[in-house]
Design a protein around this motif. Structure first.
Motif: not given
Length: 346
Positions: A140, A32, A39, A150-151, A310, A143, A307, A313-314, A35-36
């Motif tokens: 999504i 995770p 992003g 996280d954003l 997220v 999230t 995941q 999305l990615l 993934m951030l």
């Protein structure tokens, strides 16, 4: 003495294997976080593309260009929220309130038609799968709306990366053996260019799809056309699955007006999808990145399963980077194959 040396060798190999297993477990646990980080890299790639575009017009340093881009994006978003925020909030609220009734009305109308029972059986058969897709799309949205921390991490990390991209690139290359550094540097630069090209092309497609969807729904008289266009714009970032999910609420609301409008709305989404697939994407991919559709589809399934929202999305930008690295490092460098690599300079 030989037995002692064998024991030492066996112990050393066992420790190496255990260390590798520990690293793999740690990497899996930190997925995770990775993934951030990715992003943040995606957002940084977008910021770098905009700042480089600005520097072609204004001869300013990179830091100044990036600051102008950040101020422009913040001001533009604030202006859009001021102009359309109330309308978007109102229409999204109307949309959430209307969808349950629209679904019930659609089922009632379907039961009254001659082919309704057959269609109803098919709908029941795919209801679970469709529910999972809609749940993913909802996840999504949740999230983005609830993962505030996280954003913020992604946005702040993206700004840091975009401010000093060379420092992070060179730091990553320090982990590579000296003999492999030239190849690794070329692969990183190529994958970065490919990612930026893909993001630019996808943004163009998203804007065109959002505008055409809003105009088409407004002409058909479908309620909450602006909110539906906004949904179509946002979900178009997720290829294949996103446009399908975005079409569902629009079609249901079309049937609340009349069956004719419902079918016309369905036809509108199909036509827009065909335009994007057969006109927009081929034109964009000439200057961007062309991914095999099957590879993209299965990457959405894999990353979405691993995941969740997220990953879904990615999945597409991550597939772009992995696709380029595999072609450059494995197919060309290791196997010696002659293959074109997206993002490579002519």
């Amino acid at each position: 003495m030989p037995a002692s040396s064998d024991l030492v060798l066996f112990t050393r190999k066992s420790l190496i294997v255990l260390a590798l297993l520990a690293v793999l477990v740690l990497c899996w646990a930190l997925t995770p976080v990775f993934m951030l980080v990715f992003g943040a890299i995606v957002v940084a790639a977008m910021l770098l593309s905009l700042s480089d575009l600005l520097r072609r017009v204004l001869p300013v340093p990179h830091g100044v260009a990036l600051a102008i881009v950040l101020v422009g994006l913040t001001g533009g978003l604030t202006l859009l929220l001021w102009m359309f925020g109330a309308q978007a909030t109102r229409e999204l609220s109307t949309l959430s309130e209307s969808l349950p009734g629209a679904w019930a009305q659609f089922q009632q109308w379907l039961g009254e038609t001659s082919i309704g029972s057959l269609v109803q059986e098919q709908l029941n058969a795919i209801r679970d799968n469709l529910g999972r897709v809609v749940t993913s799309a909802g996840a999504i949205a949740m999230t983005v709306s609830s993962g505030t921390v996280d954003l913020l991490l992604v946005l702040i990390g993206a700004i840091y990366i975009a401010a000093q991209p060379r420092m992070y690139r060179n730091g990553l290359l320090h982990l590579v053996p000296r003999s492999a550094k030239p190849v690794a540097a070329d692969a990183l630069d190529t994958s970065g260019r490919a990612l930026r090209l893909w993001l630019g092309g996808q943004l163009v497609a998203m804007v065109v799809v959002g505008i055409l969807t809003g105009i088409g729904l407004w002409l058909l008289g479908v309620p909450a056309a602006f909110a539906l266009a906004l949904i179509a714009f946002l979900l178009d970032f997720v290829p294949i699955i996103g446009p399908i999910v975005a079409a569902i609420p629009g079609i249901l609301l079309g049937f609340t007006v009349s069956p004719q409008v419902g079918f016309a709305t369905f036809a509108l989404y199909v036509v827009l999808q065909q335009i994007e697939s057969n006109v927009l994407q081929p034109l964009i991919q000439q200057r961007a990145v062309e991914l095999p559709p099957a590879l993209l589809l299965f990457s959405l399934v894999v990353f979405g399963s691993l995941q969740g929202a997220v990953g879904l999305l990615l999945a597409a930008p991550l597939t772009v980077v992995v696709y380029v690295l595999v072609k450059r490092l494995y197919v060309r460098e290791l196997l010696g194959g002659d293959t074109a690599v997206p993002g490579e300079r002519d």
